[in-house]
Every structure is written in structure tokens, then in C-alpha cells.
Write an enzyme that holds these catalytic residues in place. Sequence first.
Site, short mmCIF file in Angstrom:
data_model
loop_
_atom_site.label_atom_id
_atom_site.label_comp_id
_atom_site.label_asym_id
_atom_site.label_seq_id
_atom_site.Cartn_x
_atom_site.Cartn_y
_atom_site.Cartn_z
N TYR A 53 1.67 10.86 -5.84
CA TYR A 53 2.17 9.61 -5.24
C TYR A 53 1.13 8.51 -5.41
O TYR A 53 -0.06 8.75 -5.17
CB TYR A 53 2.44 9.81 -3.74
CG TYR A 53 3.92 9.81 -3.43
CD1 TYR A 53 4.72 8.74 -3.83
CD2 TYR A 53 4.51 10.86 -2.75
CE1 TYR A 53 6.08 8.74 -3.57
CE2 TYR A 53 5.87 10.86 -2.48
CZ TYR A 53 6.65 9.79 -2.90
OH TYR A 53 7.99 9.80 -2.64
N GLU A 55 1.86 4.74 -4.65
CA GLU A 55 2.36 3.41 -4.33
C GLU A 55 1.22 2.40 -4.37
O GLU A 55 0.12 2.65 -3.86
CB GLU A 55 2.98 3.39 -2.91
CG GLU A 55 4.43 3.75 -2.92
CD GLU A 55 4.70 5.00 -2.13
OE1 GLU A 55 3.84 5.90 -2.21
OE2 GLU A 55 5.75 5.06 -1.47
N ASP A 199 15.49 -10.82 -22.00
CA ASP A 199 15.66 -9.38 -21.84
C ASP A 199 15.66 -8.76 -23.23
O ASP A 199 16.64 -8.84 -23.97
CB ASP A 199 16.99 -9.12 -21.11
CG ASP A 199 17.27 -7.62 -20.94
OD1 ASP A 199 16.60 -6.81 -21.61
OD2 ASP A 199 18.18 -7.28 -20.17
N THR A 225 13.22 -2.25 -22.05
CA THR A 225 13.16 -0.81 -21.81
C THR A 225 12.24 -0.21 -22.86
O THR A 225 12.04 -0.78 -23.93
CB THR A 225 14.56 -0.16 -21.93
OG1 THR A 225 15.18 -0.63 -23.11
CG2 THR A 225 15.43 -0.49 -20.74
N LYS A 228 14.38 2.52 -26.23
CA LYS A 228 15.36 2.19 -27.28
C LYS A 228 14.61 2.04 -28.61
O LYS A 228 14.03 3.01 -29.07
CB LYS A 228 16.15 0.94 -26.88
CG LYS A 228 16.97 1.13 -25.59
CD LYS A 228 17.89 -0.04 -25.34
CE LYS A 228 18.78 0.17 -24.12
NZ LYS A 228 18.19 -0.29 -22.86
N ARG A 234 12.10 7.13 -21.27
CA ARG A 234 13.11 6.33 -20.57
C ARG A 234 12.44 5.54 -19.45
O ARG A 234 11.84 6.12 -18.55
CB ARG A 234 14.15 7.30 -20.00
CG ARG A 234 15.35 6.70 -19.36
CD ARG A 234 16.47 7.72 -19.32
NE ARG A 234 16.84 8.06 -20.67
CZ ARG A 234 17.66 7.31 -21.44
NH1 ARG A 234 18.21 6.23 -20.96
NH2 ARG A 234 17.92 7.67 -22.68
N1 DSN Z 1 23.02 1.30 -21.35
C1 DSN Z 1 22.27 0.41 -22.20
C2 DSN Z 1 22.86 0.32 -23.56
O1 DSN Z 1 23.42 1.30 -24.01
O2 DSN Z 1 22.77 -0.71 -24.20
C3 DSN Z 1 22.08 -0.91 -21.60
O3 DSN Z 1 21.53 -0.76 -20.35
#
Ligand code: DSN
Length: 422
Positions: A53, A55, A199, A225, A228, A234
Site C-alpha cells: 500500500y 497512498e 486524450d 493509456t 494500446k 493496462r
Molecule cells: N475501450 C477503449 C477502446 O477500445 O478504444 C477505449 O477506452
Amino acid sequence: MPFPTDSDPDTEITDLLDRELERQTTGLQLIASENFTSPAVMRAVGSVLTNKYSEGYPGKRYYGGNAVIDDVEALAIERARSLFGAEHANVQPHSGANANMCVYQALLQPGDTVLGLSLDHGGHLTHGSPVNASGLLYRFIPYKVTPGDERIDFDEIRDLALEHRPAMIVAGTTSYPRRLEPEPFRAIADEVGALFMFDAAHVAGLIVGGAHPDPVPHADVVTFTTHKTLRGPRGGCIVSKQQHAKAIDKAVFPGWQGGPLEHVIAGKAVAFREAADPSFREYAHQIVANASALADALAQEGFRLVSGGTDNHLMVVDLQPFDAELTGKSAQTVLDQAGITVNKNTVPDDPRSPFVTSGLRIGTPSVTTQGMGTTEMATIAAMIAAALRDHADESVLASVRKQAADLCAAFPAYPARVSNAD
Ligand code: DSN
């Protein structure tokens, strides 16, 4: 006390893990928002850091025993800042959706007006969908792609900005196949005194690989994110100008999250290092070249590409001219049976619901990680066309499935020694 699984291994879960490894490595993974992360990232995510933990932030924790954790998180922050050329980085968001909500909480008041791309035209739930907290807490005004060329229309965004005087303009997409230039957004934001958030969830890897325009110098805040095109674990991340650092950190913790996932943060640090390697530039450019080749080959097979093609890692295929009866939902199911994983997707002004849709979203990050190139993209387009053309013929689907397995065997995602036990 021994762990019960020492003497009684959880074969139900290990069997499921093995099945999923098999699925991922014997079929084509063409979901635009997915990738194969490296064994090094997976080792970090599966490490003892999950036990801790922490925080707070490095040097300011609410629990003892965080000396090592502080070093892990500080390293991840430094690598994120260096990779993105950013003044500040917060590596704690558990997801891209969290990252976006944290930025809104940091920089907006509930009820503030924000411009964002409409979900059904390629935006994201957190860009103001009425069923999402973003749309419930803030007054989002959606902008759309133009009916003619299906591209973002900066004249429309400027008109909306002048009319509604937003506190923030959000750029960023989840199913938009074109480059997103940050400068026109910045110019409009400056004209109306709005903040500018980019974003970059989908294109973060393309940006750091030099294959897409870099929003960091232009935007107040960039969220993304890590799993990707960036090919990490993730999770989410926020980079920003220093002037927003304090508000953003406070919005992430204690605003939206409790204990950070330091094992995932270690995985992010590994991924940032991998993305800084010169080979990642080649990877990012190949993702784009592969998407372009796949889109061209699909067009030759009779599919209509939204906006006429792609210049990023994904394409949106409008199935209607190919087969007016074929929905995105059934095409996704057929391709699943043929060993090709994609997702159904609305096309702009889709007559069908988001659960049915008239389109497919197809992306190349995963197959590019496997080492496939433009030659394989032509093969994949022919496989998709064959399966969808003869979708009621089991033997055709079985034959495409075999082709997919053969292709994956020729371009393995992982070295043979990688297993779920690693
Ligand atoms: N779920 C994602 C996507 O597939 O683009 C976006 O959050």
C-alpha cells in the site's frame, strides 16, 4: 501458513489462462486498442509490488515501508516525463477513463462547459457521453465529423467554441482513422480562453515513436493509456504543464483513487523504457504503414472505409456497401469463428444501435508487434473478405481459421518459452 494453492494448485484458473494464451497466439488480434505487452512488463506486473500500500506520492506516503516503492514510482515518473518531453507526469491513474475524470476534477468545476468529439463519431465515453460521469457532471457540447469527408471539422469546433465559450476543449478519439493535429485545437482554445486537453490514449505510441503529431508542447494536459499503441501494461497516465501539477496530483489522489497499483506502475516504467528505444520508432511507423496497406486491400475487396482510409493505426469499415444485411455485430461473431478478433463499431450517423452497428474497427498494433508487414496485411484483408462473403459456410470459416493460425505460427507473439507461469 502455506498458501492453499501450494498443495492444491488452482487448475481452473491456470486452465483458463492457458486457454486465453492459446486464443491470443493462434488467432489474429486486430482490436485497435489492444497489443501484446512484453514479458518484461508482465514480470513487473506480476511482482511483489502488488503486496504494498502506498497512498500518496514519492516522499509523501501514508504508510511505512515505501522506500523501494518511492524509487519505482519516481523512476516511472522520470521516464514518462523524458519520453513525452513533459514538465509533469502522474503515473497513478488506473485507466484512461480515470485519467480523464481526474483532469476534469482538477481543472473544471461541475457544470462547466466542455467541447468533445461525439462518441458515435469516434470520441470516447469520457468525452461527455450522457451515460458517463463526464456527461453527468459537466456540460459537454459534442462536435462531430463532417458528413462529406468524415473528418473533424475545425470550422465547426470554432463556431461551437465561440457560441458556448467552453472552459475546456478536449481532443482525442477512439475510432477516428485520421491524424489529429493539435495546433488548430490550441488556436481555438486560445481564442476563447479555454484549456486544451488532448486524450492520446490510442495514439500515445505513435506520438512517442514520431509517427504522429506531438500534442505535448501545445496542450495543457495530455492523458493516455499505456496498453494500446504504447504496448505497456493496462493503465493510464497524465502528463501536463507544471502549473497544473498540484491540482492534477490532488485529483488523482485523494480525489479519484486510493492506493496506487505500484506493480502496474513498475510495468509502466518498463514500457516507457522500451518505447524510448530507437526500435520503437520503427515499430510505430510500421503500425501506420500496415494500417494503410490493410485499408487499401480491404477497399479493393469492396469494403467502404470511413473517411476513405487511414493515417493512423486503425480503420473503421462500413459494411453496408459490402453487404447491406451484414451488421457489425454478426461480422464480429463470424470473424471470431474464423480466428480473427475485431470489434463491431458504429459508423458516423449509423442507422443501427451501438450494440448492433454497421461497421467494424480494425487495428494493426498487435500484428505489427508480431513482426507482420504490408504483405501479410494483404493476406489478412483477403481472409476477412472471404469469411464475411461466405459467412454461412462453415468450411470457409474453418479454412480462414487455419490460415490465421498458420500466420500466427509464422509470426509468434512471444518466444516459445513464454507461458503464463513466467
Ligand atoms: N475501450 C477503449 C477502446 O477500445 O478504444 C477505449 O477506452
